[in-house]
Each structure stands twice: as C-alpha cells, then as structure tokens.
Design a protein around this motif. Sequence first.
Motif, PDB file in Angstrom:
ATOM      1  N   ARG A 147       0.750  -1.117   0.089  1.00  0.00           N
ATOM      2  CA  ARG A 147       0.019   0.060  -0.228  1.00  0.00           C
ATOM      3  C   ARG A 147       0.783   1.149  -0.131  1.00  0.00           C
ATOM      4  O   ARG A 147       0.568   2.265  -0.611  1.00  0.00           O
ATOM      5  N   ALA A 148       2.022   1.295   0.999  1.00  0.00           N
ATOM      6  CA  ALA A 148       2.795   2.489   0.898  1.00  0.00           C
ATOM      7  C   ALA A 148       3.612   2.624  -0.550  1.00  0.00           C
ATOM      8  O   ALA A 148       3.794   3.805  -1.012  1.00  0.00           O
ATOM      9  N   ALA A 149       3.895   1.401  -1.130  1.00  0.00           N
ATOM     10  CA  ALA A 149       4.451   1.653  -2.538  1.00  0.00           C
ATOM     11  C   ALA A 149       3.577   2.108  -3.482  1.00  0.00           C
ATOM     12  O   ALA A 149       3.833   2.948  -4.316  1.00  0.00           O
ATOM     13  N   HIS A 150       2.019   1.714  -3.608  1.00  0.00           N
ATOM     14  CA  HIS A 150       1.116   2.155  -4.667  1.00  0.00           C
ATOM     15  C   HIS A 150       0.769   3.715  -4.231  1.00  0.00           C
ATOM     16  O   HIS A 150       0.963   4.556  -5.052  1.00  0.00           O
ATOM     17  N   THR A 151       0.763   4.110  -3.046  1.00  0.00           N
ATOM     18  CA  THR A 151       0.264   5.724  -2.699  1.00  0.00           C
ATOM     19  C   THR A 151       1.282   6.374  -2.631  1.00  0.00           C
ATOM     20  O   THR A 151       1.185   7.551  -2.939  1.00  0.00           O
ATOM     21  N   GLY A 152       2.611   6.035  -2.193  1.00  0.00           N
ATOM     22  CA  GLY A 152       3.576   6.926  -2.134  1.00  0.00           C
ATOM     23  C   GLY A 152       3.529   7.719  -0.967  1.00  0.00           C
ATOM     24  O   GLY A 152       4.119   8.822  -0.750  1.00  0.00           O
ATOM     25  N   GLN A 153       2.544   7.208   0.037  1.00  0.00           N
ATOM     26  CA  GLN A 153       2.403   7.970   1.329  1.00  0.00           C
ATOM     27  C   GLN A 153       2.693   6.894   2.600  1.00  0.00           C
ATOM     28  O   GLN A 153       2.881   5.719   2.314  1.00  0.00           O
ATOM     29  N   ILE A 154       3.334   7.680   3.706  1.00  0.00           N
ATOM     30  CA  ILE A 154       3.516   6.802   4.918  1.00  0.00           C
ATOM     31  C   ILE A 154       2.072   5.883   5.251  1.00  0.00           C
ATOM     32  O   ILE A 154       0.999   6.555   5.230  1.00  0.00           O
ATOM     33  N   VAL A 155       2.262   4.511   5.613  1.00  0.00           N
ATOM     34  CA  VAL A 155       1.437   3.868   6.151  1.00  0.00           C
ATOM     35  C   VAL A 155       1.590   3.421   7.545  1.00  0.00           C
ATOM     36  O   VAL A 155       2.618   2.891   7.676  1.00  0.00           O
ATOM     37  N   ARG A 156       0.877   3.869   8.604  1.00  0.00           N
ATOM     38  CA  ARG A 156       1.121   3.528   9.840  1.00  0.00           C
ATOM     39  C   ARG A 156      -0.191   2.887  10.530  1.00  0.00           C
ATOM     40  O   ARG A 156      -1.173   3.617  10.347  1.00  0.00           O
ATOM     41  N   VAL A 157      -0.189   1.946  11.333  1.00  0.00           N
ATOM     42  CA  VAL A 157      -0.891   1.146  11.655  1.00  0.00           C
ATOM     43  C   VAL A 157      -0.681   0.782  13.400  1.00  0.00           C
ATOM     44  O   VAL A 157       0.598   0.310  13.591  1.00  0.00           O
ATOM     45  N   ASP A 158      -1.483   1.425  14.077  1.00  0.00           N
ATOM     46  CA  ASP A 158      -1.308   1.063  15.511  1.00  0.00           C
ATOM     47  C   ASP A 158      -1.491  -0.099  16.171  1.00  0.00           C
ATOM     48  O   ASP A 158      -0.983  -0.568  17.010  1.00  0.00           O
ATOM     49  N   ASN A 159      -2.505  -0.908  15.628  1.00  0.00           N
ATOM     50  CA  ASN A 159      -2.886  -2.303  15.856  1.00  0.00           C
ATOM     51  C   ASN A 159      -2.895  -2.956  14.486  1.00  0.00           C
ATOM     52  O   ASN A 159      -3.901  -3.070  13.910  1.00  0.00           O
ATOM     53  N   VAL A 160      -1.786  -3.713  14.049  1.00  0.00           N
ATOM     54  CA  VAL A 160      -2.016  -4.519  12.820  1.00  0.00           C
ATOM     55  C   VAL A 160      -2.921  -5.594  13.018  1.00  0.00           C
ATOM     56  O   VAL A 160      -3.560  -6.034  12.114  1.00  0.00           O
ATOM     57  N   ARG A 161      -3.310  -5.923  14.005  1.00  0.00           N
ATOM     58  CA  ARG A 161      -4.150  -7.315  14.096  1.00  0.00           C
ATOM     59  C   ARG A 161      -5.665  -7.113  13.734  1.00  0.00           C
ATOM     60  O   ARG A 161      -6.213  -7.891  13.385  1.00  0.00           O
ATOM     61  N   GLU A 162      -5.885  -5.523  13.626  1.00  0.00           N
ATOM     62  CA  GLU A 162      -7.092  -5.213  13.295  1.00  0.00           C
ATOM     63  C   GLU A 162      -7.158  -4.565  12.138  1.00  0.00           C
ATOM     64  O   GLU A 162      -8.146  -4.418  11.489  1.00  0.00           O
ATOM     65  N   ALA A 163      -5.923  -4.728  11.167  1.00  0.00           N
ATOM     66  CA  ALA A 163      -5.845  -4.004   9.890  1.00  0.00           C
ATOM     67  C   ALA A 163      -6.127  -5.287   8.848  1.00  0.00           C
ATOM     68  O   ALA A 163      -5.587  -6.388   8.987  1.00  0.00           O
ATOM     69  N   GLU A 164      -7.113  -5.025   7.891  1.00  0.00           N
ATOM     70  CA  GLU A 164      -7.591  -5.859   6.867  1.00  0.00           C
ATOM     71  C   GLU A 164      -6.561  -6.054   6.030  1.00  0.00           C
ATOM     72  O   GLU A 164      -6.465  -7.336   5.417  1.00  0.00           O
ATOM     73  N   ASP A 165      -5.620  -5.311   5.587  1.00  0.00           N
ATOM     74  CA  ASP A 165      -4.459  -5.311   4.722  1.00  0.00           C
ATOM     75  C   ASP A 165      -3.279  -5.872   5.132  1.00  0.00           C
ATOM     76  O   ASP A 165      -2.146  -5.526   4.724  1.00  0.00           O
ATOM     77  N   TRP A 166      -3.124  -6.441   6.703  1.00  0.00           N
ATOM     78  CA  TRP A 166      -1.735  -6.653   7.140  1.00  0.00           C
ATOM     79  C   TRP A 166      -1.557  -7.861   6.741  1.00  0.00           C
ATOM     80  O   TRP A 166      -2.257  -9.080   6.712  1.00  0.00           O
ATOM     81  N   LEU A 167      -0.010  -8.115   6.412  1.00  0.00           N
ATOM     82  CA  LEU A 167       0.333  -9.353   6.137  1.00  0.00           C
ATOM     83  C   LEU A 167       1.254  -9.772   7.037  1.00  0.00           C
ATOM     84  O   LEU A 167       2.421  -9.526   7.330  1.00  0.00           O
TER      85      LEU A 167
END
Length: 619
Positions: free
Chosen positions: A346-366
């Motif tokens: 996602r960061a590579a696609h958008t060119g923006q910083i991606v920050r997630v405080d709780n990755v366990r709740e992120a749908e696109d976390w690998l």
Amino acid sequence: MKNKIYTFLPVIVWIVAIAYSLFWNIQTVEKNTTQIVNSIGRSFFSEIETTRLWNARHGGVYVPITEETQPNPYLEGPYRDITTLEGLKLTKINPAFMTRQIAEITQVENDIQYHITSLKPIRPANKADEWETKALTGFEVGNKEFLEFIPGDVVYRYMAPLPVKQACLGCHEKQGYKEGDIRGGISVTIPAKTYLDSAQASKNSLMLIHAIALVAGITVFYRAERQKIESFQVAQREIVERKRAEDMLQAHEEQLEEQVAERTQRLEVVAVLSERLSAILDFDQLLDEMVNQVKARFDYYHAHVYIIDDSGQNLVMTAGAGEVGSQMKAMGHSIPLDTTTSLVARAAHTGQIVRVDNVREAEDWLPNPLLPNTYSEMAVPIILEGRVVGVLDVQEDRFAGLDDGDAGMLRSLANHVAVAIRNTRIFAEVEAALVEAQTVQGRYIEQSWQRSQAEDQIGHHIYTPTGESPVTETARMEAKRQALRQNRVTLVNGSNGDQLSVVAPVTLAGKAIGTLQLHQLEGQDGAQQFTDEDLAIIETVLDQVAQAAENLRLFEETRERAGREQAIREITDKLRAAPNIDTLLETAARELGQRLGVRHTVLELGIEAGVSHNAASRK
C-alpha cells in the motif's frame, strides 16, 4: 505605606518569578530550535561535501549530454567533452556543476536550497551575496560555520567553509590556491516556517501556562488578603491549590523539554546516519547498514527494506536487521506489488507513509511467522526522482509503538537513503563503464599485437657475454611458456635450489605482448641472487619497454595508414584529370598495377552478355 508594600510584596515576587520562568523557557525553546536547524544545515553540508570530494577524487564524472545537462563553459581541459565508440556524446561533470544539479533536486524534493560560492568564483553565478560574503570573511579569520535567521525571507541560512584539498587543485590551483586554503563555502537555505511554527506553539503554551499561573497566584494572594478572617483551613487549601498549579507548570515544562530533547536527538541521529550512508557506494552494504543502524539506534522490534525489482512487479526484501532479516533474505522473501494484503504494498502504491497502531485489526496486514510479536507497523516509501523505488518498513512489539515523530524522522531518513541509492547506482554505472573501456582497450591491444605478429613485425634479441655458451632453444621456449603461464616476474630454481633464471611477461593493459628471460649457467660459482629490489627494477623496466613498444607500433601503424591515404589521393587526382572513359580506365589499371606490383591488370566497364564495351589492361 510600609504595610501596603509588605502586602503586595508576595505579588511582586510572584510576578517576577513567573516572568523569569517564562523568559528562561522561551530562551530554551529558541536555543533548541537554533540547534536543530544548525544540525540540519550541517548534515546537508556534510552530504554535499562528501559527494563533491568523491567527484573531485575521480577527476569529474562523464554523463550524456542532454537538454538539461549541457557542457560546462567554465570547465577547462582537453577532455571536457568526449564521444564513445558507439557515438554517444559525453561531457564531464565537475564537483561545482554536480553541486548545482543536486541543489536543484534538493530544492524540489525538500524545499532546501544549496549555493556554492567563493570570494573568487570561476563562474559569475557563484558570486557571493552580502550575507555569504559576511560568512566567507568570517571563515578567513577562523570561523568554522555560520547560522543566521533571515526575518525578511523567513529562512535560516547556514554556511560552512570548503577547504582546498589535493583533489581540488586540478581546477583551482590556477587561482593561486594551495592545499588547506579556504576556497569558498556552501550556503544552505532552510525554510524556517515549520521550525518557527513549532517554536511559536511551544511559546504560546508556555505563555498560556504562565499566564494561568500568574493569575492563579495573584488570585490566591488577593483572596488571602481579603479573607484574613477566614479559618486556617481555608488558607491552607489555597496554598495547596497554588502548589498544584506550580506542579502542573513544572510537569508541563518537563514534558516540553523532553519532547524538544527527543526531537533534537532524533534529528542528530538522522544527521549522523546520513553522513555514514552518504559515504557508502556499495548498494547492498548501504541497505544493510541502514536497517541495522535504524533498528539499533531507535530500538525498534524489527526493520527491513524492500526494493522494487527490474520487472516492476514485486517488492523484494533486499536487507533486514538481525538474524530474522538474514533468514528472510536467504529465503528470497518478496511481496507482489499488486497484492491487497500488505501495508508495504500500500505504501508503494500510494507513495504515502502507512502507519497502523494495531496491525491485528488491519484488513490488509500481511503477518510474518518470523516476526510473531509485531503489534504496530510503519511503512515509509523511498522516493527517487518522483518515483517509488522501495519501502522502509519498521515494526514494534507494542500497540501504538510508532508516532508522528517516528514518521517525520523515517521520512527524512528515507529521503537521504534515496539520494544515497542514486549515488550508488551512478557509481556502479561509472565502474561498469570503466571496466568496459578497459576491456575494449585490452582487446584492441591484443588484436593489434596479434596482427603485428601475423605480419612478422615482432622482434627479439638475445644477449650472451663473450665466451659464454648460449642458452639452448628448448630452455628458452620453456622459460617463455613459464613467463606467459605465471603472468608475473618469476624465479626459476635449479635442481640444487640455486636461482638459475628470472622469467617475466611484458604486459600492456593486462595483456602479455612479449617475454623477458634472464638465464644463469647452472653450477656457476658466485651465481647472482636476485633480490626483491632487482625484481622491482625488472618490472619497472618492462613497463617502460611495453609503453615504448606500443608507441613504436602506433607510430608505424600511423605511418602505414598515412602512406595508404597518400597513394589513394595521388591515384584519385590522376583519375579526376582523365578526359574520357578510356583514359580513366587506362590510368586506373596502370596505377593499381604499379602500386600493388602485379604483372597483369584488367579493368572493364559496361559488361553485357560477356562483351566488354570499355576495357583497359596492363601487363
């Protein structure tokens, strides 16, 4: 009157204390802001100075001539512009020209301006302005750097001197400089709004808190004066309230100091890392150093970097910190760029910083089984010339373990890494071009000497002192084979361990073009023992022999080419003077026969069905 003075004395003391506290804290904020900007200016200056020194030590860098990169009119020398064997036109980029181009990129990417200048500039556009002249004058008397806030332009200006180094004398010795002189400097213009806004916000908070404390204190004193008749408990409660306000003020001051100190420390670490990274020209070493330093200095749970592959389809994990990073790299870990379950993608696609405080709740976390304790993650794109070339990914083992301060610091570091990556790629291209040029030169020399050997233009000489028996042909041929096989000066010992011979190849650009043999008679009394100094003399003499032989071969080749061209010109002149076809054919047949030494020459024009309409022959 005295009673009134004593009554208001606590209020006066309180006002003075609050004013002094406010003044001291504001001075601290301004001092910290100045230190931060000074560190940034020093970091950018160090980066550009290192890049310039690399360029100067290589004597300049050749790049293709384009509309944006035209030959430097202020660069003197016979090899400013060259053309490759394929016809590609190149021009030499010296440190000053490269600094200007880097300055243009930095101004676009970071809104920070460079300007290389001097009190004696070669290029008129490098003339120092009034502020730079003041700074340069200070350097002449020993100042190490200069920083000043320019209110009218709302910028900070930083400048440091450029001492003359050995690599710089090629261009600047003619100006009268010698090594160690202060030739000029580089000024760095940094937009001040961000830092001034941050400082002003801190000042506003301080003034608000101090105003609250001042009003609270005055109110306490005022109420205490008016309520003298109240009980001791009421007075004690007011004292407690005052103490609480003071504690809040002190706690907030300490919090602000911690924030400023933490921010300053991060900037200093980024500056140090940038200096170290800018000195690394190996791509893999650069990335390994970056991820290991980032993890170690900021105590992250994990850090690694992905680079987009040549196909533009995958993000390849190129470097990772610690044992886990080594395992992932060995496994060839990669992420498809078009995947929908990756913060890095996602960061590579958008060119923006991606920050997630709780990755366990992120749908696109690998998730990664090698990193089971990851709870927060930040992916920072590495952008080079407006295009994402990779992603710096850091992870923490606690929720909300990464904040805006980490984002700003990692963004700044990613920008420095992008510049360093570009430098490593340029260095690799230059190295490849140099290797290719050396290979072509070696191939040309080898083919030329092979052609000379085929044309029987080589020679040899055997020296034997009077009265001594010559070395046998078999011994000479075996020594020649040893010289070519060893490809270096080699001692050949006899059966009893005595030195009998020295054999060495005659090399030119890494290619053997001949051999040298020094033989002694086996069993000779007092035989010469060759020392390292003797071998060094032999190598030096052979180098000179190779160079002289190549010069003679080139001279002979040039002379033969000139003779051929002269013969062609003479024949062409005679052909042009022919008044008709018959004379033309007769002249051509005669001249070719004479020049080439043949017995019979036939030249025909207009052949049709085996019948020659015009012909000339010479016997």
